[in-house]
Structures are given as C-alpha cells and as structure tokens.
Write a protein that holds these residues in place. Structure first.
Motif, PDB file in Angstrom:
ATOM      1  N   THR A 117       8.549  -5.106 -25.902  1.00  0.00           N
ATOM      2  CA  THR A 117       8.329  -3.674 -25.338  1.00  0.00           C
ATOM      3  C   THR A 117       8.026  -4.435 -24.231  1.00  0.00           C
ATOM      4  OG1 THR A 117       8.000  -3.406 -27.238  1.00  0.00           O
ATOM      5  CG2 THR A 117       7.366  -2.085 -25.817  1.00  0.00           C
ATOM      6  N   ILE A 118       6.524  -5.187 -24.173  1.00  0.00           N
ATOM      7  CA  ILE A 118       5.531  -5.908 -23.028  1.00  0.00           C
ATOM      8  C   ILE A 118       6.881  -6.378 -21.948  1.00  0.00           C
ATOM      9  CG2 ILE A 118       3.810  -6.461 -21.140  1.00  0.00           C
ATOM     10  CD1 ILE A 118       2.067  -5.960 -24.187  1.00  0.00           C
ATOM     11  N   ARG A 119       7.346  -7.651 -22.441  1.00  0.00           N
ATOM     12  CA  ARG A 119       8.365  -7.950 -21.545  1.00  0.00           C
ATOM     13  C   ARG A 119       9.451  -7.859 -20.838  1.00  0.00           C
ATOM     14  NH1 ARG A 119       7.262 -12.978 -24.512  1.00  0.00           N
ATOM     15  NH2 ARG A 119       6.239 -14.252 -23.746  1.00  0.00           N
ATOM     16  N   SER A 120       9.965  -5.940 -22.056  1.00  0.00           N
ATOM     17  CA  SER A 120      10.951  -6.063 -21.126  1.00  0.00           C
ATOM     18  C   SER A 120      10.382  -4.926 -20.066  1.00  0.00           C
ATOM     19  CB  SER A 120      11.647  -4.891 -22.014  1.00  0.00           C
ATOM     20  OG  SER A 120      11.003  -3.602 -22.433  1.00  0.00           O
ATOM     21  N   LYS A 121       9.340  -4.205 -19.838  1.00  0.00           N
ATOM     22  CA  LYS A 121       8.484  -3.259 -19.276  1.00  0.00           C
ATOM     23  C   LYS A 121       8.385  -4.238 -17.642  1.00  0.00           C
ATOM     24  CE  LYS A 121       6.730   0.145 -22.375  1.00  0.00           C
ATOM     25  NZ  LYS A 121       5.169   1.031 -22.785  1.00  0.00           N
ATOM     26  N   LEU A 122       8.098  -5.278 -18.043  1.00  0.00           N
ATOM     27  CA  LEU A 122       8.231  -6.323 -17.011  1.00  0.00           C
ATOM     28  C   LEU A 122       8.524  -6.369 -15.742  1.00  0.00           C
ATOM     29  CD1 LEU A 122       4.461  -8.380 -18.547  1.00  0.00           C
ATOM     30  CD2 LEU A 122       4.162  -6.941 -16.284  1.00  0.00           C
ATOM     31  N   GLU A 123       9.695  -7.290 -16.838  1.00  0.00           N
ATOM     32  CA  GLU A 123      11.202  -7.641 -16.248  1.00  0.00           C
ATOM     33  C   GLU A 123      11.223  -6.417 -14.642  1.00  0.00           C
ATOM     34  OE1 GLU A 123      14.556  -8.631 -18.846  1.00  0.00           O
ATOM     35  OE2 GLU A 123      13.358  -9.733 -19.324  1.00  0.00           O
ATOM     36  N   LYS A 124      11.076  -5.291 -15.530  1.00  0.00           N
ATOM     37  CA  LYS A 124      11.480  -3.732 -15.151  1.00  0.00           C
ATOM     38  C   LYS A 124      10.604  -4.426 -13.633  1.00  0.00           C
ATOM     39  CE  LYS A 124      13.652  -0.388 -18.245  1.00  0.00           C
ATOM     40  NZ  LYS A 124      13.159   0.760 -19.379  1.00  0.00           N
ATOM     41  N   ALA A 125       9.609  -4.107 -13.825  1.00  0.00           N
ATOM     42  CA  ALA A 125       8.731  -3.617 -12.900  1.00  0.00           C
ATOM     43  C   ALA A 125       8.868  -5.429 -11.755  1.00  0.00           C
ATOM     44  CB  ALA A 125       7.057  -4.597 -12.983  1.00  0.00           C
ATOM     45  N   GLY A 126       9.032  -6.478 -12.490  1.00  0.00           N
ATOM     46  CA  GLY A 126      10.035  -7.459 -11.751  1.00  0.00           C
ATOM     47  C   GLY A 126      11.183  -7.139 -10.725  1.00  0.00           C
ATOM     48  N   LYS A 127      12.146  -6.408 -11.525  1.00  0.00           N
ATOM     49  CA  LYS A 127      13.176  -6.729 -10.981  1.00  0.00           C
ATOM     50  C   LYS A 127      13.230  -5.078  -9.493  1.00  0.00           C
ATOM     51  CE  LYS A 127      16.456  -7.340 -14.844  1.00  0.00           C
ATOM     52  NZ  LYS A 127      17.192  -6.615 -15.591  1.00  0.00           N
ATOM     53  N   GLN A 128      12.346  -4.287  -9.942  1.00  0.00           N
ATOM     54  CA  GLN A 128      11.811  -3.247  -8.505  1.00  0.00           C
ATOM     55  C   GLN A 128      11.327  -4.307  -7.550  1.00  0.00           C
ATOM     56  OE1 GLN A 128      12.347  -0.449  -9.144  1.00  0.00           O
ATOM     57  NE2 GLN A 128      11.748   0.012  -7.269  1.00  0.00           N
ATOM     58  N   ARG A 129      10.429  -5.172  -8.057  1.00  0.00           N
ATOM     59  CA  ARG A 129       9.513  -6.051  -7.143  1.00  0.00           C
ATOM     60  C   ARG A 129      11.160  -6.830  -6.537  1.00  0.00           C
ATOM     61  NH1 ARG A 129       4.110  -7.548  -7.136  1.00  0.00           N
ATOM     62  NH2 ARG A 129       3.487  -7.323  -9.538  1.00  0.00           N
ATOM     63  N   GLU A 130      12.120  -6.880  -6.851  1.00  0.00           N
ATOM     64  CA  GLU A 130      13.150  -7.885  -6.063  1.00  0.00           C
ATOM     65  C   GLU A 130      13.885  -6.555  -4.846  1.00  0.00           C
ATOM     66  OE1 GLU A 130      16.912 -10.567  -7.692  1.00  0.00           O
ATOM     67  OE2 GLU A 130      15.282  -9.905  -8.798  1.00  0.00           O
ATOM     68  N   LEU A 131      13.442  -6.240  -5.389  1.00  0.00           N
ATOM     69  CA  LEU A 131      14.737  -4.708  -4.848  1.00  0.00           C
ATOM     70  C   LEU A 131      13.794  -4.874  -3.151  1.00  0.00           C
ATOM     71  CD1 LEU A 131      16.003  -2.118  -7.350  1.00  0.00           C
ATOM     72  CD2 LEU A 131      17.423  -3.822  -5.732  1.00  0.00           C
ATOM     73  N   HIS A 132      12.258  -4.511  -3.768  1.00  0.00           N
ATOM     74  CA  HIS A 132      11.389  -4.289  -2.669  1.00  0.00           C
ATOM     75  C   HIS A 132      11.612  -5.136  -1.303  1.00  0.00           C
ATOM     76  CE1 HIS A 132       8.645  -1.426  -5.187  1.00  0.00           C
ATOM     77  NE2 HIS A 132       9.294  -0.873  -3.823  1.00  0.00           N
ATOM     78  N   ARG A 133      11.508  -6.775  -2.428  1.00  0.00           N
ATOM     79  CA  ARG A 133      11.808  -8.136  -1.475  1.00  0.00           C
ATOM     80  C   ARG A 133      12.703  -7.934  -0.117  1.00  0.00           C
ATOM     81  NH1 ARG A 133       9.624 -11.127  -5.812  1.00  0.00           N
ATOM     82  NH2 ARG A 133      12.078 -12.048  -6.078  1.00  0.00           N
ATOM     83  N   LYS A 134      13.969  -8.150  -0.805  1.00  0.00           N
ATOM     84  CA  LYS A 134      15.344  -7.501  -0.640  1.00  0.00           C
ATOM     85  C   LYS A 134      15.495  -6.954   0.624  1.00  0.00           C
ATOM     86  CE  LYS A 134      18.170  -9.480  -3.785  1.00  0.00           C
ATOM     87  NZ  LYS A 134      18.493  -9.455  -4.876  1.00  0.00           N
ATOM     88  N   LYS A 167       3.133 -13.471 -14.190  1.00  0.00           N
ATOM     89  CA  LYS A 167       4.263 -14.329 -13.578  1.00  0.00           C
ATOM     90  C   LYS A 167       4.910 -13.231 -12.188  1.00  0.00           C
ATOM     91  CE  LYS A 167       7.608 -18.066 -14.277  1.00  0.00           C
ATOM     92  NZ  LYS A 167       7.903 -18.946 -15.750  1.00  0.00           N
ATOM     93  N   SER A 168       5.164 -12.043 -13.019  1.00  0.00           N
ATOM     94  CA  SER A 168       6.104 -11.376 -11.844  1.00  0.00           C
ATOM     95  C   SER A 168       5.055 -10.828 -10.546  1.00  0.00           C
ATOM     96  CB  SER A 168       6.781 -10.135 -12.055  1.00  0.00           C
ATOM     97  OG  SER A 168       4.615  -9.363 -13.223  1.00  0.00           O
ATOM     98  N   THR A 169       3.639 -11.122 -10.627  1.00  0.00           N
ATOM     99  CA  THR A 169       2.817 -10.469  -9.669  1.00  0.00           C
ATOM    100  C   THR A 169       2.947 -11.861  -9.289  1.00  0.00           C
ATOM    101  OG1 THR A 169       1.418  -9.164 -10.993  1.00  0.00           O
ATOM    102  CG2 THR A 169       0.866 -10.540  -8.408  1.00  0.00           C
ATOM    103  N   LEU A 170       2.549 -13.155  -9.391  1.00  0.00           N
ATOM    104  CA  LEU A 170       2.687 -14.681  -9.511  1.00  0.00           C
ATOM    105  C   LEU A 170       3.531 -14.997  -8.541  1.00  0.00           C
ATOM    106  CD1 LEU A 170      -0.009 -16.159 -11.684  1.00  0.00           C
ATOM    107  CD2 LEU A 170      -0.488 -15.301  -9.058  1.00  0.00           C
ATOM    108  N   GLU A 171       5.016 -15.058  -8.778  1.00  0.00           N
ATOM    109  CA  GLU A 171       6.622 -14.926  -7.543  1.00  0.00           C
ATOM    110  C   GLU A 171       6.940 -14.723  -6.502  1.00  0.00           C
ATOM    111  OE1 GLU A 171       9.401 -14.491 -10.849  1.00  0.00           O
ATOM    112  OE2 GLU A 171       9.546 -12.265 -10.304  1.00  0.00           O
ATOM    113  N   GLU A 172       5.760 -13.722  -6.250  1.00  0.00           N
ATOM    114  CA  GLU A 172       5.806 -13.286  -5.205  1.00  0.00           C
ATOM    115  C   GLU A 172       5.585 -14.385  -4.361  1.00  0.00           C
ATOM    116  OE1 GLU A 172       6.209  -9.594  -3.391  1.00  0.00           O
ATOM    117  OE2 GLU A 172       7.085  -9.992  -4.655  1.00  0.00           O
ATOM    118  N   LEU A 173       4.141 -15.208  -4.324  1.00  0.00           N
ATOM    119  CA  LEU A 173       4.446 -16.669  -3.980  1.00  0.00           C
ATOM    120  C   LEU A 173       5.458 -17.733  -3.264  1.00  0.00           C
ATOM    121  CD1 LEU A 173       0.833 -17.095  -5.652  1.00  0.00           C
ATOM    122  CD2 LEU A 173       1.088 -16.163  -2.866  1.00  0.00           C
TER     123      LEU A 173
END
Length: 362
Positions: free
Chosen positions: A159-176, A253-259
């Motif tokens: 459950t937590i991983r799927s929520k973090l995945e959504k946050a990661g996708k959101q982060r990717e959209l922000h990056r783009k 990971k979703s925070t650190l992968e920004e690096l």
C-alpha cells in the motif's frame, strides 16, 4: 529527555556519531561503554561486560539501552531478558530519528516503509521468540501466527509503495516541466551535519531550520536562484550516514533519485573534520551516490567550514581526497558566506561543460 546507556565502538568518531544519533532521537546518554568488538553471537558483547551493564542498568535505571550495531532479534531478546530494559540497536535508533524528523506526507510514508522493512526481516524470529515470553519494548505483536504477521506487513508495504510510486510519478512530471521551462537543476548532497542546510540557506536567502543535529532534512526543498543571469533550481536532500542499510536508502529512493536526474550535484564536505572522519564520510557519500547512479562528471565539491581550518591542513586534506589538480571543488564557508558566488559559478560551468559533451542527456 529520556535517558540511555550507550554501547559503542572504542573509536572517537564512532562515539561522537553514536552520541549524536542518541541526541537526535531524544535520548540523553548517562553512561557510555566502549568496546573493540560488538558482534559476539549471544549478546553482541562478552559475559563480563554484560554483568557490568546489568549493574549499571540497576543503578542508573535508563529508559533504553542503545547498542551501536545491528542486532539479531535473538540477541535483542537475550539482552532484554537479562537487563529488563528496552534495547535499541543502531537501525532502530535511526528509524526513530527519521520518524521524529519526517514532516512531509511523502517522507512520513518513506519512514513507515523503512520501519516495515525492518520488521519484515525480523518477523519470523520475533514470532518464535514471542512464544517464549515478552520482554520490555520487544514484542507488542500479540499472538500472531508467522504467516498472518508476515502477510500483514507485506500488505501494508505494498500500500505504501503504491502511494510512493504516485509521488515519484508526480516528481517526474515536475522534473519534465522544469526542463521544458528551461530550468537547470542543482542538488546538495553530503554526509549528515556537513552543513548542507546552512549552505542552502546562504545560496538561496532561505531560513530553513539548521542545527548540529543529525538528519535535520528528510524531505527535499527546492528554491529558484539566479547565476550569470540564468535561472536555476536548487534542492536540499537527506544527509548520508555510515552503515546506513540498503533498505533505508531504498525507502527514500523517490527523494534520493532526484540526485541521479539533477544537472549537477554539489557534495558538501566538512573540511574541518579530522582526517579519519573526513575519509570515512567522504567514502560513504561517494558510495551512496554511486549506488544511486549519479555520474562522476556531474559532481562538484563544496569544501565547507574553511573558517574552522588552517590552510596547510586544508591542502593536505584536498590531496588525500584526490581532488588536487581538479577544477570541480571550491573552499567555502556556509556560515560567513565566503566563496558562495564562486561555488554557484562552478556549478553553472559544470552544467555547461556537461551539456556540451552530452547533448542528448540535457
């Protein structure tokens, strides 16, 4: 503040870091026991030291006993059985600090995931030991069967991983989005307490919380700055630490992968550290950055706290870190603001050079 007896290694850097971790978790160390070896099979320590600890525990009555190493559930159980105190190993202590520091919804989820990963690795052994009688702060799992307990953890992690995945996708959209708008990005990384947040504040004019405690920053903050009339986005990230287990890095990971996606990573190094500490912390940072897939030609080094160091010592340290003769480092003082403009220019130059040699990646 709760009290703690600390058991750690017989080395100055280990003692200082362990005390810093206790302090950050809200524990006042009332006594420290130092040992050369903390990995004995039954208790982690020898029987003689355990007797001494038993006597100290009776006399000082600490809230917890902190063991600065990773304990197996059986070792934790054995210690708790004799000492009748809650035993916190290094991992549990770091997780407690993470829990205290987490402020954003995403960092709270990341901490929860790390806690569940810790639980899962110990689930079967904990259930087996719980049938032998409860110990202080050790069980709290009732009469769970192994599979039920294990599957419950697994389900909560999914459950937590799927929520973090959504946050990661959101982060990717922000990056783009940032890329489309033409923003180049800078990230600050480094060992916890190297002065990243102070440097971030100095570079951006921010007033984020900054103190000597470990892990002040758990969630990424991004601000806009201007270098050479060009707009840049700069981010502060979670600090690294030695012996940080892979699953904890994975949880963030979703925070650190920004690096890995940023245009330049400024590695903040406390140049006032002792030679031993400096080498250990530098190696720990470089290993973590490598694990995250950060390319070497995207790295810049901010050698911080120059105001606390003698110039001949600094040059010796630069040599030892293998940075002499390279043009990707600058001496700075986040406290006084010295050479901050030089650091910004160097970061902009690295981005410029990288885009010339890797046009497809930009």
């Amino acid at each position: 503040m709760n009290s703690a007896i600390l058991i750690t290694y017989d080395k100055e850097d280990a003692i200082n870091e362990a005390k810093g971790l206790c302090d950050a978790a809200g524990y006042q160390v009332v006594h420290t026991i130092t040992q050369k070896f903390l990995k004995r099979p039954k208790y982690g320590i020898s029987g003689g030291i355990l007797e001494r600890l038993e006597e100290l525990s009776e006399r000082l009555r600490p809230d917890v006993i902190v063991f600065d190493e990773i304990l197996k559930p059986s070792q934790n159980y054995n210690l708790a059985s004799i000492l009748h105190r809650e035993i916190l190993d290094r991992e549990t202590l770091i997780l407690e600090i993470f829990e205290r520091r987490a402020s954003s919804a995403e960092s709270k989820l990341q901490v929860k995931l790390a806690q569940l990963r810790y639980e899962m690795a110990r689930a079967k052994e904990k259930v087996r030991l719980s049938s032998m009688g409860e110990q202080p702060g050790f069980m709290g799992i009732g009469k769970f069967e192994v599979d039920v307990y294990y599957n419950d953890i697994k389900h909560r992690m999914q459950t937590i991983r799927s929520k973090l995945e959504k946050a990661g996708k959101q982060r990717e959209l922000h990056r783009k989005g940032r890329k489309r708008m033409g923003f180049n990005t800078i990230s600050l990384a480094g060992y916890t307490s190297a002065g990243k947040t102070t440097l971030f504040n100095k570079m951006t004019g921010e007033t984020r919380d900054e103190n000597k405690e470990l892990f002040t920053t758990l969630s990424t903050t991004t601000r806009r700055i201007t270098i050479k009339q060009e707009p840049f986005l700069i981010s502060d990230t979670v600090g690294f630490i030695s012996k940080l287990p892979a699953y904890m890095i994975d949880a963030f990971k979703s925070t650190l992968e920004e690096l890995a996606h940023t245009d330049v990573v400024i590695v903040v190094v406390d140049i006032s550290d002792s030679l031993f500490d400096l080498k250990k912390k530098f190696a720990s940072c470089m290993r973590t950055l490598s694990e995250l897939g950060v390319e070497g030609n995207k790295l810049a080094f901010a050698l911080n706290k120059m105001d606390l160091s003698k110039s001949n010592e600094i040059m010796n340290k630069i040599e030892i870190l293998n940075l002499s003769g390279k043009n990707n480092w600058v001496l700075v003082s986040a406290k006084t603001g010295e050479n901050i403009d030089k650091l910004k220019e160097m970061a902009a130059n690295i981005i410029e050079n990288y885009s010339l040699t890797n046009p497809k990646n930009m």
